[in-house]
Scaffold this motif. Structure first.
Motif, PDB file in Angstrom:
ATOM      1  N   UNK A 155       0.944  -1.263  -0.084  1.00  0.00           N
ATOM      2  CA  UNK A 155       0.058   0.071   0.084  1.00  0.00           C
ATOM      3  C   UNK A 155       0.971   1.335   0.227  1.00  0.00           C
ATOM      4  N   UNK A 156       2.009   1.179  -0.893  1.00  0.00           N
ATOM      5  CA  UNK A 156       2.893   2.511  -1.100  1.00  0.00           C
ATOM      6  C   UNK A 156       3.552   2.852  -0.023  1.00  0.00           C
ATOM      7  N   UNK A 157       3.752   1.980   1.212  1.00  0.00           N
ATOM      8  CA  UNK A 157       4.750   2.130   2.219  1.00  0.00           C
ATOM      9  C   UNK A 157       3.811   2.542   3.478  1.00  0.00           C
ATOM     10  N   UNK A 158       2.403   2.283   3.552  1.00  0.00           N
ATOM     11  CA  UNK A 158       1.809   2.960   4.727  1.00  0.00           C
ATOM     12  C   UNK A 158       1.872   1.776   5.692  1.00  0.00           C
ATOM     13  N   UNK A 159       1.973   0.490   5.106  1.00  0.00           N
ATOM     14  CA  UNK A 159       2.163  -0.527   6.221  1.00  0.00           C
ATOM     15  C   UNK A 159       3.219  -1.424   5.617  1.00  0.00           C
ATOM     16  N   UNK A 160       3.862  -2.332   6.644  1.00  0.00           N
ATOM     17  CA  UNK A 160       4.928  -3.078   6.093  1.00  0.00           C
ATOM     18  C   UNK A 160       4.826  -4.433   7.009  1.00  0.00           C
ATOM     19  N   UNK A 161       5.086  -5.489   6.039  1.00  0.00           N
ATOM     20  CA  UNK A 161       5.180  -6.906   6.924  1.00  0.00           C
ATOM     21  C   UNK A 161       6.360  -7.674   6.398  1.00  0.00           C
ATOM     22  N   UNK A 162       7.080  -8.255   7.469  1.00  0.00           N
ATOM     23  CA  UNK A 162       7.985  -9.004   7.465  1.00  0.00           C
ATOM     24  C   UNK A 162       7.813 -10.013   6.541  1.00  0.00           C
TER      25      UNK A 162
END
Ligand SMILES: *[C@@H]1O[C@H](CO)[C@@H](O)[C@H](O)[C@H]1NC(C)=O
Ligand SMILES: *[C@@H]1O[C@H](CO)[C@@H](O)[C@H](O)[C@H]1NC(C)=O
Length: 348
Positions: A155-162
């Motif tokens: 989502x364009x850097x809004x959230x990140x997942x390992x």
């Protein structure tokens, strides 16, 4: 008469060589700031973003004629080694060392919001790359317990997942890590269908390897010391070629095994070759300007190639850490120590 013709030919080739050299020139647009720039993202021929040490960000909306300089409030001490800009208002910056953070702005750099943080001991983010549509991105970090750190956003850097699969399952060798030299040791290429990507990654240090999706291969680039190995990769999905540069940053005039050309015809068919004439030293960043033309830069200067990376011409002794081409456009910018930002004149 024959002699006359020969002389004419000689004169015309001297003129061609001369104009060739003149055409590939670099002009300095800004410099003299207390920041070392390693992050550079060029949205189009007008919008240019750069990030560096001492929490510093630079932005231009007029093709580099003027840069606005700012610092991310509360993060003035951090070293933002990579930046990804989506437009004149929106960008992400990634800080190296602990704690690992990524910040996002939506107002042209006036305010920054933390979108990722990991306080695990030993975290060290090195580089990010995004797909052309900007939605999906991956950030790469140095190995923890011998496993590289990779996190993904959709989502364009809004959230990140390992990430839990793929390259992250590779066990890195002792002293093998990523360089945070120019934000370009990871490269994502969208697959023909769907929302998935091919991941290209290069490591360096005691061991320097090439990771392509789930494959790991030794790279024939200089390695065996902390300061040696691959720093940068760019991929041309049309020709299925890639170019990798690096070297030894403590011996930046050495041309020994500092550049490797790759042909990848499927994951099991990867071949490696060296340029006939390599770049003129350690090179922290390499990019395709188009299929034939490439530019590479490092602390002792800049080289260009007109033949897909097989032969390099040393065009400048100006020191730069990073070079980037406009994602939608033609201009090529470079940046480095002391807040130096330059532009390449493109007629090479
Ligand atoms: C960062 O800022 C400090 C304090 O102002 C300065 O001493 C240092 O040289 C700067 N370093 C770089 C490379 O930006
Ligand atoms: C630097 O590179 C040159 C040329 O490749 C090599 O001969 C020399 O041993 C290197 N020096 C160090 C200190 O690694």
């Amino acid at each position: 008469m024959i002699l006359f013709k020969k002389i004419l030919l000689l004169i015309s080739s001297i003129i061609t060589l001369h104009t060739y050299a003149q055409q590939a020139a670099i002009s300095i647009l800004d410099s003299g700031r207390i920041t070392s720039i390693r992050g550079l993202s060029v949205v189009d021929d007008n919008v240019v973003w750069a990030s560096g040490s001492n929490g510093t960000i630079a932005r231009s909306t007029d093709g580099g004629r003027n840069f606005e300089w700012s610092t991310a409030a509360g993060f003035e001490e951090r070293d933002f080694r990579d930046i990804e800009a989506f437009d004149s208002n929106t960008a992400l910056i990634m800080a190296v060392a602990e704690p690992a953070i990524i910040l996002k702005t939506k107002d042209g750099g006036k305010t920054w919001k933390k979108v990722f943080e990991d306080t695990t001991k030993g975290m060290f983010l090195d580089a990010m790359d995004f797909t052309d549509k900007n939605k999906m991105g991956i950030v790469a970090g140095d190995p923890i317990n011998n496993k590289p750190f990779l996190a993904v956003t959709r989502d364009s850097g809004e959230s990140w997942k390992k990430m839990e699969e793929g390259t992250v399952n590779e066990t890195f060798e002792k002293g093998e890590a990523f360089f945070a030299a120019s934000g370009t040791n990871i490269n994502l290429i969208e697959k023909d269908r769907g929302n998935e990507v091919h991941i290209f990654l290069v490591s360096g240090g005691m061991r320097s390897k090439f990771y392509y999706d789930n494959n790991a291969d030794s790279l024939p680039i200089i390695q065996g010391k902390e300061s040696q190995g691959a720093n940068s990769i760019d991929v041309n999905p049309e020709t299925k070629e890639a170019v990798i540069t690096g070297g030894d940053f403590t011996n930046d005039t050495s041309k020994t095994n500092n550049c490797v050309l790759i042909k990848y015809l499927g994951s099991a068919k990867i071949s490696y070759s060296f340029p006939q004439s390599p770049p003129n030293g350690y090179r922290s960043c390499v990019i395709y300007v188009n299929t034939d033309k490439l530019i590479t830069c490092g602390t002792n200067g800049v080289d260009i190639s007109n033949d897909g990376g097989r032969n390099w011409k040393f065009i400048s002794t100006q020191s730069f850490h990073v070079c980037q081409k406009a994602k939608k456009g033609n201009k090529v910018f470079l940046a480095g120590a002391n807040g130096k930002i330059g532009i390449l004149s493109l007629n090479f």
